[in-house]
Design an enzyme around this catalytic site. Structure first.
Site, PDB file in Angstrom:
ATOM      1  N   PRO A 293       0.857  -1.188   0.000  1.00  0.00           N
ATOM      2  CA  PRO A 293       0.000   0.000   0.000  1.00  0.00           C
ATOM      3  C   PRO A 293       0.891   1.235   0.000  1.00  0.00           C
ATOM      4  O   PRO A 293       1.852   1.302   0.763  1.00  0.00           O
ATOM      5  CB  PRO A 293      -0.782  -0.113   1.312  1.00  0.00           C
ATOM      6  CG  PRO A 293      -0.044  -1.081   2.165  1.00  0.00           C
ATOM      7  CD  PRO A 293       0.766  -1.949   1.263  1.00  0.00           C
ATOM      8  N   LEU A 294       0.606   2.182  -0.873  1.00  0.00           N
ATOM      9  CA  LEU A 294       1.469   3.358  -1.031  1.00  0.00           C
ATOM     10  C   LEU A 294       0.621   4.615  -1.111  1.00  0.00           C
ATOM     11  O   LEU A 294      -0.054   4.846  -2.113  1.00  0.00           O
ATOM     12  CB  LEU A 294       2.291   3.233  -2.320  1.00  0.00           C
ATOM     13  CG  LEU A 294       3.342   2.134  -2.376  1.00  0.00           C
ATOM     14  CD1 LEU A 294       3.729   1.840  -3.810  1.00  0.00           C
ATOM     15  CD2 LEU A 294       4.558   2.539  -1.562  1.00  0.00           C
ATOM     16  N   THR A 295       0.656   5.407  -0.065  1.00  0.00           N
ATOM     17  CA  THR A 295      -0.092   6.653  -0.067  1.00  0.00           C
ATOM     18  C   THR A 295       0.344   7.522  -1.251  1.00  0.00           C
ATOM     19  O   THR A 295       1.538   7.617  -1.527  1.00  0.00           O
ATOM     20  CB  THR A 295       0.132   7.388   1.272  1.00  0.00           C
ATOM     21  OG1 THR A 295      -0.421   6.569   2.300  1.00  0.00           O
ATOM     22  CG2 THR A 295      -0.536   8.747   1.297  1.00  0.00           C
ATOM     23  N   CYS A 378       2.431   2.540  10.421  1.00  0.00           N
ATOM     24  CA  CYS A 378       2.514   3.933   9.984  1.00  0.00           C
ATOM     25  C   CYS A 378       3.302   4.777  10.990  1.00  0.00           C
ATOM     26  O   CYS A 378       2.962   4.832  12.164  1.00  0.00           O
ATOM     27  CB  CYS A 378       1.112   4.510   9.808  1.00  0.00           C
ATOM     28  SG  CYS A 378       1.130   6.197   9.203  1.00  0.00           S
ATOM     29  N   HIS A 447       7.477  -5.012   8.117  1.00  0.00           N
ATOM     30  CA  HIS A 447       8.490  -4.133   7.519  1.00  0.00           C
ATOM     31  C   HIS A 447       9.676  -4.143   8.483  1.00  0.00           C
ATOM     32  O   HIS A 447       9.525  -3.734   9.635  1.00  0.00           O
ATOM     33  CB  HIS A 447       7.896  -2.722   7.333  1.00  0.00           C
ATOM     34  CG  HIS A 447       8.887  -1.709   6.853  1.00  0.00           C
ATOM     35  ND1 HIS A 447       8.648  -0.351   6.883  1.00  0.00           N
ATOM     36  CD2 HIS A 447      10.123  -1.853   6.319  1.00  0.00           C
ATOM     37  CE1 HIS A 447       9.703   0.288   6.397  1.00  0.00           C
ATOM     38  NE2 HIS A 447      10.595  -0.596   6.049  1.00  0.00           N
ATOM     39  N   ASN A 479       9.032  -7.429   4.291  1.00  0.00           N
ATOM     40  CA  ASN A 479       9.025  -6.187   3.518  1.00  0.00           C
ATOM     41  C   ASN A 479      10.256  -5.355   3.848  1.00  0.00           C
ATOM     42  O   ASN A 479      10.594  -5.172   5.010  1.00  0.00           O
ATOM     43  CB  ASN A 479       7.730  -5.415   3.836  1.00  0.00           C
ATOM     44  CG  ASN A 479       7.731  -3.985   3.316  1.00  0.00           C
ATOM     45  OD1 ASN A 479       7.418  -3.059   4.049  1.00  0.00           O
ATOM     46  ND2 ASN A 479       8.090  -3.787   2.067  1.00  0.00           N
ATOM     47  N   GLY A 480      10.927  -4.889   2.790  1.00  0.00           N
ATOM     48  CA  GLY A 480      12.044  -3.974   2.978  1.00  0.00           C
ATOM     49  C   GLY A 480      13.164  -4.150   1.978  1.00  0.00           C
ATOM     50  O   GLY A 480      13.763  -5.220   1.880  1.00  0.00           O
ATOM     51  N   ASP A 481      13.397  -3.099   1.168  1.00  0.00           N
ATOM     52  CA  ASP A 481      14.602  -2.959   0.336  1.00  0.00           C
ATOM     53  C   ASP A 481      14.696  -3.863  -0.885  1.00  0.00           C
ATOM     54  O   ASP A 481      15.787  -4.020  -1.434  1.00  0.00           O
ATOM     55  CB  ASP A 481      15.871  -3.174   1.179  1.00  0.00           C
ATOM     56  CG  ASP A 481      15.926  -2.261   2.382  1.00  0.00           C
ATOM     57  OD1 ASP A 481      15.353  -1.164   2.306  1.00  0.00           O
ATOM     58  OD2 ASP A 481      16.536  -2.652   3.394  1.00  0.00           O
ATOM     59  N   ALA A 502       7.648  -2.098  -2.042  1.00  0.00           N
ATOM     60  CA  ALA A 502       7.117  -0.731  -2.083  1.00  0.00           C
ATOM     61  C   ALA A 502       7.942   0.137  -3.036  1.00  0.00           C
ATOM     62  O   ALA A 502       7.623   0.249  -4.221  1.00  0.00           O
ATOM     63  CB  ALA A 502       7.084  -0.136  -0.683  1.00  0.00           C
TER      64      ALA A 502
END
Ligand code: FMN
Ligand code: ZN
Ligand code: ZN
Length: 632
Positions: A293-295, A378, A447, A479-481, A502
């Protein structure tokens, strides 16, 4: 809608003191030479076009010479510097972001009555400020952007009629809007986008009274349970302190001072988590590639691009619980789902068990989603300080009630996105995960960074691995990188059920193809322009093909370009693959477009947008929320 306030330099995870061994010397250049080249090439290209098409390029010249965006950027940079001298720091771009409504791009719009061409008089009479004469309107309208209209070509009709910026494609000489009946037929009864907020639902949400307003039946049932549960615990335990009533959210006097209340006896968890008759739908999460999910950036058109490249799971941008409950149109827009999104969830943020339970019921009954995700990762101050987002990780009692409450009302799986913890050196996810399993979450995304850490330092995949073992049999996504198929392979070796991507997807959405085909894709600049063209078509479909929609599409494209410019073409690399924490040096591409796409200058992103969406309007302005060119 919420704007991410993450400081841009952190967001891009750059680390200082990095020496470039990424690219062979022949491609490397200096900042001055790079921009000198890009600017002069652009001018000469423009010169050629001017000869071909004087009229269109004239407007372009006026706006490109001194793009407003550039001016504003400089202003912002000056403010930034000033801020630093004061010892203060501007966080993100939001503070200096000018608020201009997109509608202001149209000097005078066409009245809807005239647009619809139904031969009905405007009911507003003299009070209506819009054009009623189509020919008059067209005389003031900016030039068309292209010869064919994507909406007309795809669906057989364009709802924007003469206001469409590609209107010539579907306007007859006597200014009527054409339709292609055959094409229209193929779309009959098919809605390509789901989860819109109906007027009826919006009205019932806006009514506050119990009798007229929206009825949260299951939530009410569930909350009374929690209410009794809390009361009983407090009374039976004889605790002498204040506690908060979940129903009215008011602090209650300590039991001692209240008259004795009859209770129904101690409630156990079994009473509270009554199994609902209908069984939960299942989602097979195993081994899937999950677009995070990406604002702002993870809008529906962008997700469509990623679906084409092989993303399996997609999720809406984070929506705020209270805004959804109030029936805010802009927040509900974040729940929209395209027909290509076959495994789709929505993400919500909130900090109270009662409102979160209600919002889950609302989503359950009024949208079509495969799962609902709680954003408890968040880091944004605004959210955290209220106890939401990452703050939930330390308020376990509330977190438990939120998860159990939402789970009770949902027919689809409830998933949770968390971080390693709040502080950098004290991980708490491993303590929380065994509890969350008992509370009934169906999937966890971790994350591998703390709130404090933001994007500095790499994600801790060893810790993710430990946590995924603790979570089993509940699937855990890491999640990450991740920026290459090698990164993805290593991530999978840690034993996670799946991976979430992301920034990697923003930098290169074809990463999903690379992972699925285990290869590095040396995509050409013209292929990349085609990807952007798809996005702009999807954008026109989503936001509209009139000036307002075009400029909205452009704004979101520019936000995306602030990430995409960090991509270094595989064919140029001395050492494959590029890593996400490596700061790209100044380099020349294999052709002009490749160089232009490597520019970290907002003015150059505007140029790219102009190749697809025509010249920017006179009063156009843009400041990226996530400022990728903040290399200082
Ligand atoms: C522009 C942007 C917007 C984001 N918006 C959200 C969001 O709405 N919800 C969320 O849970 N995470 C959000 N994140 C965080 C990402 O989902 C992800 O957890 C984080 O970027 C780490 O993954 P990465 O290293 O692959 O970028 C956002 C990240 C970025 C860069
Ligand atoms: Zn009118
Ligand atoms: Zn059109």
């Amino acid at each position: 809608m919420l704007h991410c306030l993450t400081p841009p330099t952190e967001l891009h995870g750059q680390q200082k003191g990095f020496e470039c061994t990424l690219l062979p010397a022949q491609f490397l250049t200096t900042k001055e030479k790079f921009h000198g080249f890009v600017d002069s090439e652009w001018q000469s290209l423009k010169g050629e076009n001017t000869n071909k098409n004087d009229k269109v390029e004239e407007t372009k010249e006026a706006s490109v010479e001194e793009p407003q965006a550039k001016k504003l950027k400089l202003e912002a940079e000056e403010k930034d510097k000033a801020g630093k001298q004061d010892g203060k720091r501007l966080r993100g771009q939001n503070k200096s972001r000018p608020h201009v409504k997109p509608t202001t791009y149209d000097e005078k719009r066409l009245c809807l009555f005239s647009l619809l061409q139904e031969n009905r008089e405007c009911t507003f009479g003299d009070k209506c400020h819009f054009h009623h004469d189509i020919a008059e309107y067209l005389a003031t309208k900016p030039a068309d952007i292209g010869e064919s209209c994507y909406l007309y070509d795809t669906f057989g009709k364009c709802a924007f009629g003469v206001t469409c910026r590609y209107a010539k494609a579907h306007t007859t000489p006597d200014l009527k809007t054409m339709e292609n009946a055959e094409l229209i037929k193929t779309y009959e009864g098919r809605s390509t986008v789901k989860n819109s907020l109906s007027k009826d639902l919006q009205n019932s949400l806006r009514k506050r009274s119990q009798t007229n307003g929206y009825k949260f039946l299951l939530s009410a049932q569930r909350l009374i349970c929690i209410h009794r549960y809390v009361m009983c615990r407090e009374f039976l335990g004889g605790l002498k302190h204040f506690f908060t009533c979940l129903l009215c959210d008011q602090p209650q006097a300590s039991p001692e001072k209240q008259p004795p209340v009859k209770t129904v006896g101690p409630l156990t968890d079994e009473d509270v988590i009554k199994l609902r008759p209908c069984e939960k739908k299942q989602v097979d999460f195993q081994d899937k590639l999950y677009l995070a999910p990406l604002t702002t950036c993870g809008n529906l058109p962008f997700r469509r691009v990623c679906k084409r490249f092989g993303a399996d799971i997609t999720c809406g941008e984070m929506a705020m619980c209270t805004n959804l409950l109030q029936g805010q149109q802009s927040e509900w827009a974040l729940l929209k789902r395209h027909e290509s999104e076959d495994v789709f969830g929505v993400q919500v943020e909130g900090c109270f068990p009662d409102t979160m339970t209600r919002v889950a019921e609302l989503i359950n009954n009024n949208t079509d989603v495969d799962f609902v995700d709680i954003n408890s990762g968040c880091p944004i101050d605004l959210v955290y300080q209220k106890g939401g987002g990452c703050g939930l990780m330390t308020r376990t009692r509330k977190f438990e009630q939120i998860i159990k409450g939402m789970n009770y009302v949902l027919d689809v799986p409830l998933t949770v996105k968390i971080r390693t913890g709040v502080q950098e050196k004290s991980n708490i996810a491993h303590k929380l995960i065994p509890e969350m399993k008992n509370w009934g979450v169906s999937m966890i995304t971790l994350h591998g960074r703390s709130r404090e850490q933001r994007y500095t330092k790499l994600a801790d995949w060893d810790y993710i691995s430990t946590c995924s073992k603790l979570a089993s049999p509940v699937p855990l996504f890491g999640n990450g990188d991740i920026l290459s198929y090698e990164d993805a392979m290593k991530a999978r070796e840690t034993g996670v059920s799946g991976i979430m991507i992301a920034r990697g997807a923003l930098i290169k959405p074809w990463i999903f193809t690379e992972i699925k085909e285990s290869r590095h894709w040396d995509i050409s600049s013209s292929e990349r322009l085609d990807v952007l063209r798809d996005f702009s078509n999807f954008g026109l479909e989503h936001w509209g093909s009139d000036t307002r929609g075009v400029e909205k599409t452009r704004t979101f494209m520019l936000e995306w370009l602030s990430f995409m410019c960090r991509y270094i073409p595989v064919g140029l690399l001395e050492r494959v693959p590029q890593k996400i924490n490596e700061r790209p040096p100044y380099y020349m591409g294999r052709n002009y477009l490749e160089s232009l796409m490597a520019s970290q200058n907002v003015g150059d992103w505007v140029r790219i947008s102009e190749m697809l969406l025509g010249p920017i309007p006179k009063n156009f302005n843009f400041l990226p929320k996530h400022k990728a060119n903040a290399y200082k």
